[in-house]
Design a protein around this motif. Structure first.
Motif, short mmCIF file in Angstrom:
data_model
loop_
_atom_site.label_atom_id
_atom_site.label_comp_id
_atom_site.label_asym_id
_atom_site.label_seq_id
_atom_site.Cartn_x
_atom_site.Cartn_y
_atom_site.Cartn_z
N LYS A 6 51.68 10.80 65.50
CA LYS A 6 51.44 9.93 66.49
C LYS A 6 50.25 10.39 67.45
CE LYS A 6 55.72 10.22 68.52
NZ LYS A 6 56.94 10.04 69.59
N ASN A 7 49.79 11.35 67.57
CA ASN A 7 48.47 11.53 68.19
C ASN A 7 47.34 11.43 67.36
OD1 ASN A 7 49.69 12.53 70.60
ND2 ASN A 7 49.96 14.62 69.85
N ILE A 8 47.42 11.54 66.12
CA ILE A 8 46.42 11.15 64.84
C ILE A 8 46.27 9.69 64.76
CG2 ILE A 8 45.70 11.08 62.44
CD1 ILE A 8 47.21 13.84 62.40
N ILE A 9 47.24 8.87 64.72
CA ILE A 9 47.15 7.53 64.70
C ILE A 9 46.73 6.91 66.06
CG2 ILE A 9 48.47 5.30 64.48
CD1 ILE A 9 50.47 6.87 62.59
N GLY A 10 47.20 7.28 67.15
CA GLY A 10 46.54 6.96 68.37
C GLY A 10 45.16 7.28 68.65
N SER A 11 44.73 8.55 68.26
CA SER A 11 43.35 9.05 68.29
C SER A 11 42.64 7.83 67.42
CB SER A 11 43.13 10.19 67.97
OG SER A 11 41.81 10.43 68.02
N TYR A 71 40.98 12.23 60.48
CA TYR A 71 39.55 12.40 60.05
C TYR A 71 38.87 13.52 60.82
CZ TYR A 71 39.91 8.36 57.33
OH TYR A 71 40.26 7.44 56.47
N GLN A 72 39.26 14.18 62.11
CA GLN A 72 38.78 15.17 62.71
C GLN A 72 38.82 16.55 61.91
OE1 GLN A 72 40.52 15.18 66.29
NE2 GLN A 72 38.70 14.16 67.54
N LYS A 73 39.96 16.48 61.24
CA LYS A 73 40.32 17.67 60.40
C LYS A 73 39.25 17.55 59.19
CE LYS A 73 44.09 20.09 58.16
NZ LYS A 73 45.53 20.29 57.77
N LEU A 74 39.43 16.54 58.59
CA LEU A 74 38.55 16.34 57.26
C LEU A 74 36.98 16.49 57.56
CD1 LEU A 74 40.32 13.22 55.78
CD2 LEU A 74 40.27 15.37 54.92
N ASN A 75 36.58 15.94 58.66
CA ASN A 75 35.29 15.93 58.91
C ASN A 75 34.92 17.39 59.04
OD1 ASN A 75 34.58 13.26 58.83
ND2 ASN A 75 34.78 12.78 61.07
N LYS A 76 35.79 18.22 59.78
CA LYS A 76 35.39 19.71 59.70
C LYS A 76 35.28 20.32 58.52
CE LYS A 76 37.56 20.37 64.39
NZ LYS A 76 38.81 20.91 65.22
N PHE A 77 36.06 19.87 57.66
CA PHE A 77 36.28 20.41 56.19
C PHE A 77 35.00 20.01 55.53
CE2 PHE A 77 37.44 19.67 51.76
CZ PHE A 77 37.76 21.08 51.44
N TYR A 78 34.43 18.83 55.56
CA TYR A 78 33.35 18.15 54.85
C TYR A 78 32.02 18.87 55.56
CZ TYR A 78 36.37 14.52 53.11
OH TYR A 78 37.16 13.67 52.47
N ASN A 79 31.99 19.07 56.66
CA ASN A 79 30.86 19.82 57.36
C ASN A 79 30.74 21.12 56.91
OD1 ASN A 79 30.19 17.42 58.63
ND2 ASN A 79 30.96 18.07 60.62
N LEU A 80 31.75 21.88 56.88
CA LEU A 80 31.94 23.19 56.30
C LEU A 80 31.43 23.56 54.93
CD1 LEU A 80 32.95 26.23 56.83
CD2 LEU A 80 34.78 25.42 55.80
N ILE A 81 31.81 22.43 54.12
CA ILE A 81 31.22 22.48 52.91
C ILE A 81 29.91 22.24 52.81
CG2 ILE A 81 31.49 21.38 50.47
CD1 ILE A 81 34.40 21.12 51.03
#
Length: 111
Positions: A6-11, A71-81
């Motif tokens: 719910k928080n992910i969708i809301g964000s 997407y916040q989690k994915l963006n952190k992962f992409y930036n790390l790579i």
């Protein structure tokens, strides 16, 4: 319903609404719900029904998965790579990295 989802969708709803310079009021009119309903979605108090998720996706011309993904989690992962890959990598080396990621994902699915 999972409060994380719910928080992910809301964000995501809030982000897309702001990206399109819309107010809670304007989005509520477009979707056909009350302002408080949109606010409840954005704060994670309520989960939008599937038909409302589709309405928002159509309105913003995005896929429904874009409203459902963290997407916040994915963006952190992409930036790390990205921090570890530079122009010196060959296409083969990048493909090897991607294959290794797939190997790790398969191994974790078996656990």
């Amino acid at each position: 319903m999972n409060s994380d989802l719910k928080n992910i969708i809301g964000s995501n709803i809030r982000s897309f609404r702001k990206k399109h310079h819309e107010t809670v009021t304007s989005l509520s009119k477009i979707i056909g719900v009350s302002q408080s309903t949109v606010s409840d979605w954005e704060t994670g108090k309520k989960m939008p029904r599937a038909d409302n998720i589709k309405k928002m996706a159509n309105h913003w011309q995005i896929s429904t998965s874009q409203l459902l993904t963290n997407y916040q989690k994915l963006n952190k992962f992409y930036n790390l790579i990205a921090d570890h890959i530079d122009d010196s990598f060959t296409t083969k080396e990048i493909n090897d990295i991607l294959n290794y990621i797939d190997l790790i994902k398969r191994a974790h699915k078996k656990e």
